[in-house]
Each structure stands twice: as C-alpha cells, then as structure tokens.
Design a protein around this motif. Structure first.
Motif, PDB file in Angstrom:
ATOM      1  N   UNK A  10       0.863  -1.178   0.000  1.00  0.00           N
ATOM      2  CA  UNK A  10       0.000   0.000   0.000  1.00  0.00           C
ATOM      3  C   UNK A  10       0.898   1.225   0.000  1.00  0.00           C
ATOM      4  N   UNK A  11       0.346   2.353  -0.404  1.00  0.00           N
ATOM      5  CA  UNK A  11       1.096   3.600  -0.402  1.00  0.00           C
ATOM      6  C   UNK A  11       0.747   4.398   0.848  1.00  0.00           C
ATOM      7  N   UNK A  12       1.722   4.573   1.732  1.00  0.00           N
ATOM      8  CA  UNK A  12       1.528   5.431   2.892  1.00  0.00           C
ATOM      9  C   UNK A  12       1.696   6.873   2.429  1.00  0.00           C
ATOM     10  N   UNK A  13       0.729   7.716   2.763  1.00  0.00           N
ATOM     11  CA  UNK A  13       0.796   9.112   2.315  1.00  0.00           C
ATOM     12  C   UNK A  13       0.958  10.036   3.521  1.00  0.00           C
ATOM     13  N   UNK A  30      -6.626   0.248  -6.337  1.00  0.00           N
ATOM     14  CA  UNK A  30      -5.820  -0.082  -7.523  1.00  0.00           C
ATOM     15  C   UNK A  30      -4.323   0.170  -7.337  1.00  0.00           C
ATOM     16  N   UNK A  31      -3.892   0.493  -6.125  1.00  0.00           N
ATOM     17  CA  UNK A  31      -2.493   0.878  -5.931  1.00  0.00           C
ATOM     18  C   UNK A  31      -1.516  -0.166  -6.474  1.00  0.00           C
ATOM     19  N   UNK A  32      -1.697  -1.437  -6.124  1.00  0.00           N
ATOM     20  CA  UNK A  32      -0.764  -2.481  -6.577  1.00  0.00           C
ATOM     21  C   UNK A  32      -0.771  -2.598  -8.096  1.00  0.00           C
ATOM     22  N   UNK A  33      -1.946  -2.489  -8.722  1.00  0.00           N
ATOM     23  CA  UNK A  33      -2.029  -2.540 -10.179  1.00  0.00           C
ATOM     24  C   UNK A  33      -1.299  -1.339 -10.792  1.00  0.00           C
ATOM     25  N   UNK A  86       1.305   0.223  -9.498  1.00  0.00           N
ATOM     26  CA  UNK A  86       2.737  -0.086  -9.353  1.00  0.00           C
ATOM     27  C   UNK A  86       3.180  -1.031 -10.473  1.00  0.00           C
ATOM     28  N   UNK A  87       2.404  -2.069 -10.719  1.00  0.00           N
ATOM     29  CA  UNK A  87       2.754  -3.046 -11.762  1.00  0.00           C
ATOM     30  C   UNK A  87       2.672  -2.422 -13.147  1.00  0.00           C
ATOM     31  N   UNK A  88       1.637  -1.639 -13.401  1.00  0.00           N
ATOM     32  CA  UNK A  88       1.444  -1.004 -14.701  1.00  0.00           C
ATOM     33  C   UNK A  88       2.603  -0.076 -15.048  1.00  0.00           C
ATOM     34  N   UNK A  89       3.133   0.623 -14.058  1.00  0.00           N
ATOM     35  CA  UNK A  89       4.222   1.586 -14.271  1.00  0.00           C
ATOM     36  C   UNK A  89       5.602   0.965 -14.035  1.00  0.00           C
ATOM     37  N   UNK A  90       5.633  -0.337 -13.679  1.00  0.00           N
ATOM     38  CA  UNK A  90       6.892  -1.041 -13.366  1.00  0.00           C
ATOM     39  C   UNK A  90       7.711  -0.294 -12.312  1.00  0.00           C
ATOM     40  N   UNK A  91       7.032   0.140 -11.258  1.00  0.00           N
ATOM     41  CA  UNK A  91       7.697   0.922 -10.218  1.00  0.00           C
ATOM     42  C   UNK A  91       8.531   0.038  -9.305  1.00  0.00           C
ATOM     43  N   UNK A  92       9.618   0.628  -8.820  1.00  0.00           N
ATOM     44  CA  UNK A  92      10.531  -0.062  -7.902  1.00  0.00           C
ATOM     45  C   UNK A  92      10.825   0.862  -6.724  1.00  0.00           C
ATOM     46  N   UNK A  93      11.439   0.291  -5.694  1.00  0.00           N
ATOM     47  CA  UNK A  93      11.859   1.073  -4.536  1.00  0.00           C
ATOM     48  C   UNK A  93      12.753   2.214  -5.018  1.00  0.00           C
ATOM     49  N   UNK A  94      12.479   3.416  -4.522  1.00  0.00           N
ATOM     50  CA  UNK A  94      13.266   4.585  -4.909  1.00  0.00           C
ATOM     51  C   UNK A  94      12.642   5.399  -6.027  1.00  0.00           C
ATOM     52  N   UNK A  95      11.707   4.798  -6.795  1.00  0.00           N
ATOM     53  CA  UNK A  95      10.978   5.580  -7.790  1.00  0.00           C
ATOM     54  C   UNK A  95      10.078   6.557  -7.037  1.00  0.00           C
ATOM     55  N   UNK A  96       9.497   7.504  -7.759  1.00  0.00           N
ATOM     56  CA  UNK A  96       8.762   8.587  -7.127  1.00  0.00           C
ATOM     57  C   UNK A  96       7.321   8.632  -7.612  1.00  0.00           C
ATOM     58  N   UNK A  97       6.427   9.000  -6.709  1.00  0.00           N
ATOM     59  CA  UNK A  97       5.028   9.261  -7.050  1.00  0.00           C
ATOM     60  C   UNK A  97       4.717  10.701  -6.652  1.00  0.00           C
ATOM     61  N   UNK A  98       4.041  11.406  -7.551  1.00  0.00           N
ATOM     62  CA  UNK A  98       3.625  12.788  -7.297  1.00  0.00           C
ATOM     63  C   UNK A  98       2.104  12.819  -7.389  1.00  0.00           C
TER      64      UNK A  98
END
Length: 120
Positions: free
Chosen positions: A18-21, A70-73, A75-87
């Motif tokens: 999950x994304x902690x905000x 949809x958070x996990x989807x 992450x998968x759709x954008x191929x996100x990894x640790x250290x990537x950024x979300x705005x």
C-alpha cells in the motif's frame, strides 16, 4: 488551479502492499465525519483513471493514511521499484468529477549534481 499534495520516493512497503501518504495531505480528501475511508479517483499521464481507497486508522491518534484499491495494479502497470517517485496533485476538475492527478517517475541519471527523473 493545480496544487501538489505530496511526492514520495517509494519504500518496499509502498511497492508490495500500500502507499503510505503524508498525514498533512489528508485535508485535501473529504472523508465523511465518523468515517475512516474515502474513494479517490486519480488520472495518470496516459489518461487512465485509477481508483484508490484512502483509509486511516480508526482508533489511534496518528491516522497513518494509506492508499489501497488499484495501488498495486498502478505499481505493476508503471513497473515501479523502490526509490521511484510518485507525485500526487489536485486540480480543479479533470472531467467526470476527477480532481486528482497521479504521476510516477523513474530516476534516470545524475547530471551536473542533479538527479534527472522521467515520467512513466
């Protein structure tokens, strides 16, 4: 009118679960009185609308808000990894009642002492 609510470099927990905000950004989301969650719809750079369930703790002084849905989807759709950024941004109206925009960025390289990021 556009306002950045938060940006975050992603942690292992953000990627896997999950994304902690930031708690400070909670005021932008209209959680009904007595409730501990609200549906949030956000538009990405590709024109996709994502559904996130914003949820807070029910019985603690620190609400610790997180995005599920949809958070996990995302992450998968954008191929996100640790250290990537979300705005995460709020706009007046993006159509169909959508008021939020989500951007994902990947680190590319360092140039003249500055990190270079690209939207994905």
């Amino acid at each position: 009118l556009k306002m950045q609510l938060f940006y975050k470099e992603l942690s292992p927990t953000d990627i896997k679960y999950r994304l902690a905000i930031p708690t400070a950004s909670l005021e932008a989301f209209e959680i009904p009185p007595g409730e501990h969650s609200v549906d949030v719809f956000a538009l990405d750079a590709d024109g996709n609308v994502w559904y996130f369930l914003l949820s807070t703790r029910t019985n603690e002084t620190h609400p610790k808000p997180v995005f599920y849905g949809d958070w996990r989807q995302f992450v998968q759709n954008k191929s996100l990894r640790v250290g990537d950024k979300v705005i995460f941004e709020m706009k007046d109206d993006l159509g169909d009642g959508v008021r939020f925009r989500i951007r994902a960025q990947k680190y590319v390289f360092r140039l003249l002492g500055a990190n270079i990021w690209v939207d994905v």
